[in-house]
Design a protein around this motif. Structure first.
Motif, PDB file in Angstrom:
ATOM      1  N   MET A 186      48.284 -56.735  22.765  1.00 25.17           N
ATOM      2  CA  MET A 186      48.519 -57.891  23.592  1.00 25.17           C
ATOM      3  C   MET A 186      47.175 -58.513  23.919  1.00 25.17           C
ATOM      4  SD  MET A 186      49.910 -57.862  27.563  1.00 25.17           S
ATOM      5  CE  MET A 186      49.486 -56.164  27.711  1.00 25.17           C
ATOM      6  N   SER A 187      47.054 -59.803  23.714  1.00 24.54           N
ATOM      7  CA  SER A 187      45.851 -60.503  24.140  1.00 24.54           C
ATOM      8  C   SER A 187      46.259 -61.826  24.774  1.00 24.54           C
ATOM      9  CB  SER A 187      44.896 -60.723  22.975  1.00 24.54           C
ATOM     10  OG  SER A 187      45.488 -61.577  22.021  1.00 24.54           O
ATOM     11  N   PHE A 188      45.453 -62.258  25.704  1.00 23.45           N
ATOM     12  CA  PHE A 188      45.739 -63.480  26.435  1.00 23.45           C
ATOM     13  C   PHE A 188      44.721 -64.535  26.048  1.00 23.45           C
ATOM     14  CE2 PHE A 188      47.150 -60.039  29.306  1.00 23.45           C
ATOM     15  CZ  PHE A 188      48.492 -60.354  29.370  1.00 23.45           C
ATOM     16  N   ALA A 189      45.190 -65.743  25.790  1.00 27.36           N
ATOM     17  CA  ALA A 189      44.285 -66.852  25.523  1.00 27.36           C
ATOM     18  C   ALA A 189      43.692 -67.301  26.855  1.00 27.36           C
ATOM     19  CB  ALA A 189      45.034 -67.990  24.856  1.00 27.36           C
ATOM     20  N   SER A 190      42.425 -67.601  26.853  1.00 24.20           N
ATOM     21  CA  SER A 190      41.770 -68.038  28.072  1.00 24.20           C
ATOM     22  C   SER A 190      40.556 -68.881  27.717  1.00 24.20           C
ATOM     23  CB  SER A 190      41.324 -66.828  28.890  1.00 24.20           C
ATOM     24  OG  SER A 190      40.580 -67.249  30.013  1.00 24.20           O
TER      25      SER A 190
ATOM     26  N   ASN B  85      41.390 -58.280  28.547  1.00 26.05           N
ATOM     27  CA  ASN B  85      42.587 -59.126  28.519  1.00 26.05           C
ATOM     28  C   ASN B  85      43.144 -59.366  29.916  1.00 26.05           C
ATOM     29  OD1 ASN B  85      42.620 -59.540  25.753  1.00 26.05           O
ATOM     30  ND2 ASN B  85      43.883 -57.735  25.372  1.00 26.05           N
ATOM     31  N   TRP B  86      43.282 -58.302  30.703  1.00 26.21           N
ATOM     32  CA  TRP B  86      43.812 -58.455  32.052  1.00 26.21           C
ATOM     33  C   TRP B  86      42.861 -59.259  32.927  1.00 26.21           C
ATOM     34  CZ3 TRP B  86      48.621 -58.334  32.607  1.00 26.21           C
ATOM     35  CH2 TRP B  86      49.426 -57.399  31.956  1.00 26.21           C
ATOM     36  N   PHE B  87      41.558 -59.067  32.740  1.00 28.06           N
ATOM     37  CA  PHE B  87      40.568 -59.821  33.498  1.00 28.06           C
ATOM     38  C   PHE B  87      40.702 -61.314  33.190  1.00 28.06           C
ATOM     39  CE2 PHE B  87      36.347 -61.564  34.321  1.00 28.06           C
ATOM     40  CZ  PHE B  87      36.066 -61.042  35.574  1.00 28.06           C
ATOM     41  N   LEU B  88      40.799 -61.643  31.916  1.00 31.06           N
ATOM     42  CA  LEU B  88      40.946 -63.046  31.529  1.00 31.06           C
ATOM     43  C   LEU B  88      42.283 -63.621  31.970  1.00 31.06           C
ATOM     44  CD1 LEU B  88      39.357 -62.987  27.971  1.00 31.06           C
ATOM     45  CD2 LEU B  88      38.395 -63.990  30.061  1.00 31.06           C
ATOM     46  N   PHE B  89      43.275 -62.770  32.118  1.00 28.49           N
ATOM     47  CA  PHE B  89      44.582 -63.196  32.605  1.00 28.49           C
ATOM     48  C   PHE B  89      44.525 -63.533  34.094  1.00 28.49           C
ATOM     49  CE2 PHE B  89      49.007 -62.226  34.014  1.00 28.49           C
ATOM     50  CZ  PHE B  89      49.660 -63.202  33.279  1.00 28.49           C
TER      51      PHE B  89
ATOM     52  N   LYS C 260      39.453 -54.289  41.106  1.00 29.42           N
ATOM     53  CA  LYS C 260      39.283 -53.031  40.374  1.00 29.42           C
ATOM     54  C   LYS C 260      40.546 -52.179  40.358  1.00 29.42           C
ATOM     55  CE  LYS C 260      35.532 -50.649  40.994  1.00 29.42           C
ATOM     56  NZ  LYS C 260      34.510 -49.714  41.511  1.00 29.42           N
ATOM     57  N   GLU C 261      41.118 -51.920  41.511  1.00 28.05           N
ATOM     58  CA  GLU C 261      42.284 -51.041  41.564  1.00 28.05           C
ATOM     59  C   GLU C 261      43.490 -51.666  40.866  1.00 28.05           C
ATOM     60  OE1 GLU C 261      42.175 -47.853  42.358  1.00 28.05           O
ATOM     61  OE2 GLU C 261      40.050 -48.201  42.690  1.00 28.05           O
ATOM     62  N   GLU C 262      43.616 -52.966  40.955  1.00 25.63           N
ATOM     63  CA  GLU C 262      44.720 -53.632  40.275  1.00 25.63           C
ATOM     64  C   GLU C 262      44.546 -53.552  38.756  1.00 25.63           C
ATOM     65  OE1 GLU C 262      47.329 -57.730  40.550  1.00 25.63           O
ATOM     66  OE2 GLU C 262      45.404 -57.646  41.582  1.00 25.63           O
ATOM     67  N   LEU C 263      43.324 -53.741  38.287  1.00 27.92           N
ATOM     68  CA  LEU C 263      43.051 -53.590  36.853  1.00 27.92           C
ATOM     69  C   LEU C 263      43.396 -52.186  36.392  1.00 27.92           C
ATOM     70  CD1 LEU C 263      39.649 -55.455  36.464  1.00 27.92           C
ATOM     71  CD2 LEU C 263      41.740 -55.973  35.197  1.00 27.92           C
ATOM     72  N   LYS C 264      42.955 -51.200  37.157  1.00 27.76           N
ATOM     73  CA  LYS C 264      43.230 -49.810  36.788  1.00 27.76           C
ATOM     74  C   LYS C 264      44.722 -49.526  36.768  1.00 27.76           C
ATOM     75  CE  LYS C 264      40.353 -46.749  38.632  1.00 27.76           C
ATOM     76  NZ  LYS C 264      39.447 -46.095  39.595  1.00 27.76           N
ATOM     77  N   SER C 265      45.455 -50.082  37.721  1.00 26.72           N
ATOM     78  CA  SER C 265      46.900 -49.836  37.751  1.00 26.72           C
ATOM     79  C   SER C 265      47.607 -50.531  36.595  1.00 26.72           C
ATOM     80  CB  SER C 265      47.497 -50.264  39.088  1.00 26.72           C
ATOM     81  OG  SER C 265      47.536 -51.666  39.209  1.00 26.72           O
ATOM     82  N   MET C 266      47.073 -51.651  36.121  1.00 25.45           N
ATOM     83  CA  MET C 266      47.668 -52.349  34.980  1.00 25.45           C
ATOM     84  C   MET C 266      47.505 -51.506  33.711  1.00 25.45           C
ATOM     85  SD  MET C 266      48.925 -55.038  36.297  1.00 25.45           S
ATOM     86  CE  MET C 266      49.359 -56.092  34.946  1.00 25.45           C
ATOM     87  N   LEU C 267      46.510 -50.648  33.674  1.00 25.28           N
ATOM     88  CA  LEU C 267      46.258 -49.804  32.506  1.00 25.28           C
ATOM     89  C   LEU C 267      47.173 -48.590  32.464  1.00 25.28           C
ATOM     90  CD1 LEU C 267      42.371 -49.774  32.559  1.00 25.28           C
ATOM     91  CD2 LEU C 267      43.827 -51.048  30.975  1.00 25.28           C
TER      92      LEU C 267
END
Length: 74
Positions: A1-5, A46-50, A55-62
């Protein structure tokens, strides 16, 4: 999955993402130079660009994306 940004990742963003990646690898016992770590890094970017910037939200998305067997190398 990749997000365009159209966002640009600057050096501060890269430092932040590297910090998160290092924590995730340490917590999940993922070798930093492994394919699993590269996959995590891709997902972090990808999540960052989305738009996920905490930090904790990024980690939970993983969480659902990291295969525990692959993380430990078993």
């Amino acid at each position: 999955m990749s997000f365009a940004s159209n966002d640009i990742i600057d050096s501060n963003d890269l430092s932040f993402l590297h910090e998160v990646l290092s924590e995730v690898c340490r917590e999940r016992e993922i070798a930093p130079d492994s394919d699993a770590a590269k996959a995590v890094a891709d997902q972090l970017i990808n999540w960052f660009l989305f738009g996920i910037r905490e930090k904790e939200e990024l980690k939970s998305m993983l969480d659902p994306m990291i295969d525990p067997a692959a993380a430990t190398g078993t």
